[in-house]
Design a protein around this motif. Structure first.
Motif, PDB file in Angstrom:
ATOM      1  N   UNK A   1      57.909 147.838  99.291  1.00  0.00           N
ATOM      2  CA  UNK A   1      57.256 148.904  98.550  1.00  0.00           C
ATOM      3  C   UNK A   1      56.769 149.995  99.464  1.00  0.00           C
ATOM      4  N   UNK A   2      56.097 150.982  98.853  1.00  0.00           N
ATOM      5  CA  UNK A   2      55.604 152.148  99.582  1.00  0.00           C
ATOM      6  C   UNK A   2      54.104 152.006  99.812  1.00  0.00           C
TER       7      UNK A   2
ATOM      8  N   UNK B   1      51.216 154.228  98.440  1.00  0.00           N
ATOM      9  CA  UNK B   1      52.024 155.421  98.689  1.00  0.00           C
ATOM     10  C   UNK B   1      53.134 155.516  97.654  1.00  0.00           C
ATOM     11  N   UNK B   2      54.024 156.499  97.832  1.00  0.00           N
ATOM     12  CA  UNK B   2      55.120 156.676  96.895  1.00  0.00           C
ATOM     13  C   UNK B   2      54.692 157.270  95.576  1.00  0.00           C
TER      14      UNK B   2
ATOM     15  N   UNK C   1      52.309 148.834 111.421  1.00  0.00           N
ATOM     16  CA  UNK C   1      52.263 150.290 111.278  1.00  0.00           C
ATOM     17  C   UNK C   1      53.116 150.714 110.092  1.00  0.00           C
ATOM     18  N   UNK C   2      53.000 151.975 109.723  1.00  0.00           N
ATOM     19  CA  UNK C   2      53.913 152.473 108.695  1.00  0.00           C
ATOM     20  C   UNK C   2      54.968 153.374 109.334  1.00  0.00           C
ATOM     21  N   UNK C   3      56.077 153.479 108.631  1.00  0.00           N
ATOM     22  CA  UNK C   3      57.149 154.396 109.022  1.00  0.00           C
ATOM     23  C   UNK C   3      57.723 154.981 107.735  1.00  0.00           C
ATOM     24  N   UNK C   4      58.509 156.040 107.857  1.00  0.00           N
ATOM     25  CA  UNK C   4      59.057 156.677 106.669  1.00  0.00           C
ATOM     26  C   UNK C   4      60.216 155.874 106.092  1.00  0.00           C
TER      27      UNK C   4
ATOM     28  N   UNK D   1      55.786 160.921 102.267  1.00  0.00           N
ATOM     29  CA  UNK D   1      54.753 160.098 101.649  1.00  0.00           C
ATOM     30  C   UNK D   1      55.346 158.932 100.862  1.00  0.00           C
ATOM     31  N   UNK D   2      56.492 158.457 101.339  1.00  0.00           N
ATOM     32  CA  UNK D   2      57.050 157.203 100.845  1.00  0.00           C
ATOM     33  C   UNK D   2      57.171 156.281 102.051  1.00  0.00           C
TER      34      UNK D   2
END
Length: 693
Positions: free
Chosen positions: A37-38, A58-59, A280-283, A292-293
């Protein structure tokens, strides 16, 4: 050898096999992202025998969504759960820590302030530590030259608790704020600024940990919207408030050469024994327009003998199990043959629904029709459990599972066509033998959400290692989105006489509805053999009707118009569907020369669209714009010219404005022959037909 033993051996050997070969973003079984998911800005914790990830939902266009937490016993099999607090739109960068008093403290941000909740449980129920739900713990600029956002906690060896925060720390004399919390956790007893001369290029998202008497201040630099986002760090041997020294091998995590790891950052760090892992987050892939996804990934941290963090070998493999597999049963759908009613494009193939990879998903072509995907297990097998990881974990989907032994005669396995609970995975149970499994998605919670699945997992045995979600997420809808109507309104100059002054323009779809002139009527003229509403920049019309609920949120739509305008300015508004100022809450259709926003505006810089080197003349042009919930497209004279993936948050439409933006800006100066507005995305052949009509 029993099949179960063979499968366990396969599960144990899979990480070795993946490490022995190059793992690409779409390799079946790849371990990154770890969450389906986002989600963004993750804080990872381990309380007792359970791992928790607290993250921004997100998303949704702007990183707004309900409070939630992901839980796992093994760091691979995750499930999401709602949390009661906060009940807000902005719940950014949440962090939960267990204090020295045994209580749990939940920090989260709104722009630009920090709140704190307290609970006896890591998932709540929470209450604001200061009493009222909206009581602010740290207001903006509480530490001078530090913009308040992204709080993260750190407990030192002596039991002292610190908070670190900051965003946009790149400005001169700015940086990261730090404060030592009081014993009751309700105030700060000491504060300081860690300047960007120490935390070089500090932008946001500080995270502090201590190892071998070295304090590590890690943080994100660059823009969270693009490839420049990265993780850097500075160290101190003095104390948790510094001074810090910028490391000589920065950045330690950045966009990779093929950009499949894109914009990694806003992280936290998990210590497991003597090992450290960065989460961490990544695109997402393909990367979205605004970035922002985002999706959550994990990799291992390695230190050299001097305590320097080595550059992270970020990849798509992930880190795998950190504890015993909580669901050690064969997924009999993994790698199976599949077919579907449709798929959006090559980025969203049906086979991605059975590849056990959270970077890839099947997405259907249409977001407002029933769509199905069918799995061929190869032979009749026992089916007892099905896990479905839908694209948006905090929104509900309505669906039906059927099974068959011959692909012709179907039996209902699970009927959730009236479902109003969200979750991931959604779990369905039965006891049947089947060769084929068919999932039909019939509805969902929000306009513009597609029938789409990250993974479908099917098991012949075992029990779920987590309970099914039985709680509503905050602000969740009670019913599914209504059926779309098609053409909502139409105006046409052919309905008037040349020379007439039109003070009211009627909606041909419903003649009781229309647009009324606010001050000046519009003359009807002949232009190049077409009747036209001749706007001169002084007319503004307001409707006496609004648009239905189908035109809220990420609403698919189409607009079609015949326009002639010899001298357009950068932005000229023909129709504005509501009176909102909110970001992404608008649909404005116009005819202007701006290559950024001359055709569509949504109060979202990234999402607006125009045409570069727009040809200006007094000749008639047919302009059409469609949005299907994913991509907005522009057509000129029946020919596709431009597209962009976007996500909208359209506000309720109670009144429309014709001839200007609702507040009077961006006046239209030109000829308008006709305009149609739909709550469906028209197809290429339909646009061609309108052009040729």
């Amino acid at each position: 050898m029993p099949r179960k033993i063979l499968y366990i051996l396969f599960v144990l050997l899979l990480p070795i096999l993946l490490y022995a070969q190059e793992v690409k973003f779409n390799t079946p079984g790849a371990g990154n992202p770890i969450i389906p998911g986002y989600f963004a800005d993750p804080t990872v914790r381990k309380f007792g025998d359970t791992y928790y990830i607290y993250a921004t939902t997100d998303g949704t266009g702007l990183g707004v969504g309900p409070a939630q937490v992901w839980k796992s016993k093994d760091f691979v099999n995750w499930t999401i759960a709602p949390m009661n607090w906060p009940d807000a739109h902005q719940i950014w960068a949440p962090d939960v820590m267990q204090g020295t008093d045994g209580k749990y403290y939940h920090y989260y941000s709104q722009a630009c302030k920090i709140f704190c909740g307290v609970s006896d449980n890591p998932t709540g129920p929470w209450k604001n530590i200061l009493g009222a739900d909206e009581a602010v713990l740290i207001p903006d600029r509480y530490v001078k030259m530090s913009i308040t956002l992204d709080a993260q906690s750190f407990i030192d060896d002596d039991g002292s608790t610190y908070l670190y925060w900051g965003t946009w720390g790149i400005y001169k004399d700015h940086g990261c704020g730090v404060g030592k919390l009081s014993a009751d956790m309700k105030s700060l007893v000491d504060t300081a600024l860690i300047p960007n001369t120490q935390a070089t290029e500090f932008f946001e998202a500080p995270y502090v940990f201590k190892r071998n008497d070295i304090y590590y201040l890690t943080y994100s630099s660059g823009s969270c919207h693009d490839h420049t986002y990265r993780v850097q760090y500075a160290t101190s041997k003095i104390g948790p408030m510094g001074p810090f020294e910028f490391a000589d091998n920065n950045p330690i995590l950045a966009t990779n050469s093929d950009t499949t790891i894109h914009g990694p950052g806003h992280h936290s760090i998990l210590k497991e024994g003597d090992d450290y892992y960065i989460v961490y987050h990544r695109h997402n892939i393909p990367q979205s327009t605004r970035g922002f996804f985002r999706q959550i990934a994990a990799d291992k941290l390695i230190f050299d003998k001097n305590g320097r963090i080595l550059k992270i070998e970020a990849g798509h493999k992930g880190i795998g199990y950190l504890q015993k597999d909580s669901n050690p049963y064969k997924d009999i759908a993994f790698g199976a043959k599949v077919k579907a009613s449709s798929y959006y494009d090559e980025n969203f193939k049906p086979k991605y629904a059975v590849d056990n990879n959270n970077a890839t998903l099947w997405r259907a072509k249409n977001c407002s029709e029933k769509e199905w995907i069918e799995i061929d297990l190869g032979k009749a097998q026992s089916v007892k459990r099905i896990w479905t990881q839908f694209e948006h974990a905090t929104s509900f989907y309505q669906y039906l599972y059927e099974t068959s032994t011959d692909g012709k005669n179907w039996t209902v396995f699970s009927d959730k066509q009236n479902n109003t609970l969200a979750g991931s995975p959604m779990t369905d149970h039965g006891d049947i033998k089947a060769k084929y499994i068919r999932l039909t998605i019939s509805g969902n919670e929000m306009n513009g959400l597609f029938p789409a699945v990250w993974n479908i997992k099917v098991f012949s045995e075992g029990k779920d290692p987590f309970p099914a979600n039985e709680m509503l997420f905050n602000r969740q809808a009670a019913t599914a989105v209504p059926k779309r109507r098609g053409l909502l309104f139409e105006i046409n100059a052919n309905d008037y006489q040349i020379g007439e002054l039109a003070g009211r323009i009627t909606n041909n779809r419903d003649t009781k509805q229309g647009f009324n002139a606010i001050s000046m009527a519009v003359p009807i003229k002949d232009h190049k053999s077409k009747k036209a509403f001749a706007f001169n920049g002084y007319q503004q019309f307001k409707s006496d009707f609004g648009l239905p609920e189908t035109m809220t949120g990420n609403a698919p739509y189409s607009v079609s118009a015949w326009i002639a305008s010899p001298y357009p300015k950068e932005n000229e508004c023909i129709i504005d569907i509501n009176e909102s100022y909110g970001e992404l809450e608008k649909i404005i259709f116009g005819y202007g020369t701006s290559d950024r926003s001359g055709i569509t505006m949504h109060h979202g810089w990234y999402e607006d669209m125009g045409i570069k080197d727009m040809e200006t003349s007094d000749e008639w042009k047919h302009i059409a714009v469609t949005f299907d919930g994913y991509k907005e497209r522009i057509y000129i004279n029946g020919i596709f010219v431009k597209e962009k993936d976007i996500f909208l948050r359209v506000g309720k439409s109670e009144r429309l404005t014709l001839g200007t933006k609702f507040d009077g800006e961006h006046q239209f100066r030109g000829y308008l022959h006709s305009l149609q507005f739909y709550d469906i995305p028209l197809k290429q052949e339909q646009i061609t037909e309108l052009y040729n009509r």
